[in-house]
Structures are given as C-alpha cells and as structure tokens.
Design a protein around this motif. Structure first.
Motif, PDB file in Angstrom:
ATOM      1  N   THR A 106      45.032  34.137 -50.052  1.00  0.00           N
ATOM      2  CA  THR A 106      45.924  34.227 -48.899  1.00  0.00           C
ATOM      3  C   THR A 106      45.349  33.502 -47.697  1.00  0.00           C
ATOM      4  O   THR A 106      46.071  32.857 -46.938  1.00  0.00           O
ATOM      5  N   LEU A 107      44.048  33.597 -47.520  1.00  0.00           N
ATOM      6  CA  LEU A 107      43.430  33.034 -46.328  1.00  0.00           C
ATOM      7  C   LEU A 107      42.794  31.676 -46.575  1.00  0.00           C
ATOM      8  O   LEU A 107      42.088  31.153 -45.723  1.00  0.00           O
ATOM      9  N   SER A 108      43.054  31.091 -47.739  1.00  0.00           N
ATOM     10  CA  SER A 108      42.364  29.860 -48.104  1.00  0.00           C
ATOM     11  C   SER A 108      42.605  28.742 -47.104  1.00  0.00           C
ATOM     12  O   SER A 108      41.687  28.023 -46.718  1.00  0.00           O
ATOM     13  N   ALA A 122      63.518  25.593 -48.687  1.00  0.00           N
ATOM     14  CA  ALA A 122      63.283  26.523 -49.798  1.00  0.00           C
ATOM     15  C   ALA A 122      61.835  26.489 -50.252  1.00  0.00           C
ATOM     16  O   ALA A 122      61.244  27.528 -50.574  1.00  0.00           O
ATOM     17  N   GLU A 123      61.256  25.293 -50.261  1.00  0.00           N
ATOM     18  CA  GLU A 123      59.852  25.138 -50.692  1.00  0.00           C
ATOM     19  C   GLU A 123      58.913  25.853 -49.718  1.00  0.00           C
ATOM     20  O   GLU A 123      57.984  26.550 -50.125  1.00  0.00           O
ATOM     21  N   ILE A 162      55.714  30.927 -48.182  1.00  0.00           N
ATOM     22  CA  ILE A 162      55.540  32.086 -47.300  1.00  0.00           C
ATOM     23  C   ILE A 162      55.750  33.377 -48.072  1.00  0.00           C
ATOM     24  O   ILE A 162      54.984  34.339 -47.921  1.00  0.00           O
ATOM     25  N   ASP A 163      56.774  33.420 -48.931  1.00  0.00           N
ATOM     26  CA  ASP A 163      57.036  34.620 -49.733  1.00  0.00           C
ATOM     27  C   ASP A 163      55.857  34.938 -50.643  1.00  0.00           C
ATOM     28  O   ASP A 163      55.535  36.115 -50.873  1.00  0.00           O
ATOM     29  N   LYS A 164      55.223  33.901 -51.165  1.00  0.00           N
ATOM     30  CA  LYS A 164      54.042  34.099 -52.020  1.00  0.00           C
ATOM     31  C   LYS A 164      52.914  34.748 -51.213  1.00  0.00           C
ATOM     32  O   LYS A 164      52.274  35.710 -51.673  1.00  0.00           O
ATOM     33  N   LYS A 165      52.686  34.250 -50.010  1.00  0.00           N
ATOM     34  CA  LYS A 165      51.633  34.821 -49.166  1.00  0.00           C
ATOM     35  C   LYS A 165      51.970  36.253 -48.765  1.00  0.00           C
ATOM     36  O   LYS A 165      51.095  37.122 -48.711  1.00  0.00           O
ATOM     37  N   ARG A 188      49.182  39.499 -39.827  1.00  0.00           N
ATOM     38  CA  ARG A 188      49.421  38.330 -40.688  1.00  0.00           C
ATOM     39  C   ARG A 188      50.845  38.371 -41.237  1.00  0.00           C
ATOM     40  O   ARG A 188      51.549  37.351 -41.301  1.00  0.00           O
ATOM     41  N   GLN A 189      51.271  39.550 -41.660  1.00  0.00           N
ATOM     42  CA  GLN A 189      52.633  39.698 -42.176  1.00  0.00           C
ATOM     43  C   GLN A 189      53.647  39.348 -41.088  1.00  0.00           C
ATOM     44  O   GLN A 189      54.624  38.640 -41.341  1.00  0.00           O
ATOM     45  N   LEU A 190      53.397  39.836 -39.892  1.00  0.00           N
ATOM     46  CA  LEU A 190      54.302  39.593 -38.778  1.00  0.00           C
ATOM     47  C   LEU A 190      54.418  38.097 -38.480  1.00  0.00           C
ATOM     48  O   LEU A 190      55.524  37.572 -38.283  1.00  0.00           O
ATOM     49  N   ALA A 191      53.282  37.408 -38.458  1.00  0.00           N
ATOM     50  CA  ALA A 191      53.282  35.973 -38.179  1.00  0.00           C
ATOM     51  C   ALA A 191      54.033  35.205 -39.266  1.00  0.00           C
ATOM     52  O   ALA A 191      54.781  34.263 -38.978  1.00  0.00           O
TER      53      ALA A 191
END
Length: 335
Positions: A15-17, A315-316, A321-324, A292-295
């Motif tokens: 997530t933070l990569s 969409a991409e 974002i949905d993955k994160k 992080r979720q909020l951002a």
C-alpha cells in the motif's frame, strides 16, 4: 497470529510502496541536539508559550539540548524533518502521514485530552449573528458571494476532512463556489470569521476550545454550522533512523511525562497546550490508516467527477485506488 501479522506487513509495504520511494536525507549519526518541530496551527508566539515548557522538561530528561523549530506553514516542518533539520515533531494526522511517507518519520505516541479521551473534530464556522447561514446548504448556493477560509493544505481538520466530507461528497468545488478561498492557520481563520473578514471558515474543536479560554470575546462571535466525524488524536513523530537507544529515551520521556516524577508540574504544562492536553498515549503508524483512506476516497471522488479524461483512463485510476482501499481495509481489520 504470525501469519496474520505477516499478511498485514506485506499489505502495508504494498500500500505504501509509492510513498516509500520518496527520498529523504539519512542521518549520519544521532544529533547532538534535538530539534523539535511544531506545526503552525496558530501564531509562533502562542505556540512557543504552549510547547517550550515541555521542551525544557524534555531537555532535562534526555540530558541534551532541545531546540524549538517553527515554520510559517506545515510543509516547512515536514521538509525540515525530511532534510534532517527536525528530529521530533508534533503533527496533525495529514501532515504526520506526509512526514512518514516523505520525510523518514515514524509515529511513536499520540496526544489525549485531560479527561483521557482521544480525538477531536473539524468544524465549519460562521459569525454567530449571521442568520442567513446555519447549515452547509446555506453556503452551497455557490453564487460567489461568500469568502471562505480553509486551512493549510497539510492540515487534517482544516483541509483534508472538510475537502472530503463538505466539498467532495457534495460535488462542490470551493474555487467555483466562493468569491475567494484563502489558506490560513486555525487561529487566523477563527479570528477572521469573528471579525467578518471571511464569511465561513474551516476550523476545529481544539482551536475553538482554546479560543474560549484565551480569546473569549472572539469565540463568542462564531457559531458552528457543521461537525465532522471524530478525527484521531494528533501524532508525535520522530525520525525513524535515530538510534534505537535515542528513540527509546524520547518515547520514554513522552510516556512517562505526567505519570512519573513531578506529576503535577507536568500536568500543568500539558494543560497549557492547545485546549488542555492530557497524557501522551502509545501509538504507531497504524493510526494513520483512516487518514489514508480519507485521502484515497477524496482522490476517487475527484477522478469520478473530472472532465476531459477518457472513461477508460478514469476507470484505470479508480481501480488502482480501490485496490489500495481494499488493502487498507485488511490492514485496519488486522490492527
């Protein structure tokens, strides 16, 4: 249990990569003196009065000089930490997240209130005698007749929270809605509202509480028209590449402050910070997950409402974002 921890650790790294790629200047060795950064929520003179007494106690406890480090905006403290000019700092969650991602920071404790409670709230305020504005709907006429005061771009309660809950979720662009939008710290925005220099402004419960004590006449001239969900208490952050020994000493000072030694004197110092602070509590980088979720939610809404980009390009970006967000959901569940 190990597998659960390992899964969370892997997801955190994933997530933070992108954020972890940000470069910061490594410390060659522990500093001889500690530079303590304070974000600019109000005037430097007010912040000095609140925080310097704690720094003097910290200096005695660590046996090394502790210097106050101030900057005109939040970014100055973040960049100070990034380049090794700031070693310990008080941040809000948004600026703390930036310090962790870009400046080699690490959350180690967080603040609390005198009654032991944790968390605070973002507010939208206007003048107490303004009968035309009593709710968000009253400011969403968007005829560019109102002047709006928003917080520092790295402020959680002054910028990120209202940007998401007030504007993004209501599909309102502040720059298109208001006559002017200006950035200022919490104290300045409250005083500007009280003195009718702006019609509406973002603020928070801590600044309003402090103003009721320090500037009661100004506080009496404002009213709250919107309150956010609870925001996690502020993090204290130090450079993660300080030695384990020095980090242990620093963390030990904060966790013992007001619990051991001259408890009454320490609690008096804490009571003078913000709207009345309590003891410091154990914490780490996981307290930043909700921010992080909020951002990410805010970014997603912005992409969805953007014009000019193709549906496939949007969409991409949304899929990424949905993955994160999914990864963060798992991290939160594994806390």
């Amino acid at each position: 249990m190990f597998r659960k921890f390992a899964t969370a650790a892997v997801l955190a790294a994933t997530t933070l990569s992108s954020a972890a790629l940000a470069e910061f200047k490594p410390l060659e060795e522990d500093p001889k003196e500690i530079n303590f950064g304070i974000i600019s929520t109000e005037s430097t003179s007010n912040l000095k009065a609140q925080w310097v007494p704690l720094m003097k106690d910290m200096e005695k406890a660590l046996g090394m000089k502790v210097n106050a480090f101030f900057a005109p905006d939040y970014a100055g403290i973040i960049e100070g930490m990034r380049f090794g000019k700031v070693h310990v700092a008080w941040f809000g969650n948004k600026s703390g997240m930036e310090a962790v991602d870009r400046a080699g920071g690490e959350v180690f404790v967080q603040t609390s209130k005198a009654d032991g409670s944790q968390g605070y709230y973002s507010h939208i305020i206007t003048q107490a005698d303004n009968d035309n504005i009593n709710s968000l709907e009253d400011i969403f006429k968007c005829d560019k007749s109102l002047n709006f005061g928003i917080g520092d771009p790295n402020s959680t309660s002054g910028f990120l929270v209202p940007s998401y809950y007030v504007f993004a979720k209501n599909n309102v662009d502040p720059k298109s809605c208001f006559k002017t939008v200006r950035n200022a710290n919490h104290e300045t925005n409250l005083m500007a509202t009280a003195n009718k220099q702006v019609d509406v402004a973002a603020n928070n419960s801590e600044q309003i509480g402090r103003s009721k004590i320090k500037a009661p006449d100004a506080a009496a001239k404002i009213k709250v028209i919107w309150t956010s969900p609870k925001i996690p208490s502020d993090p204290m952050v130090y450079r993660k590449d300080l030695s384990k020994e020095l980090k242990s000493k620093i963390k030990g000072f904060f966790l013992s402050y007001g619990r051991f030694g001259d408890v009454e004197a320490a609690k008096k110092v804490l009571a003078g910070i913000s709207d009345g602070q309590g003891l410091f509590m154990e914490s780490n980088n996981t307290q930043l997950y909700p921010i992080r979720q909020l951002a990410l939610f805010k970014d997603k809404l912005k992409i969805q409402g953007s014009e000019g980009a193709s549906d496939s390009a949007k969409a991409e970006k949304i899929q990424l974002i949905d993955k994160k967000l999914s990864e963060l959901d798992i991290l939160v569940a594994n806390q």
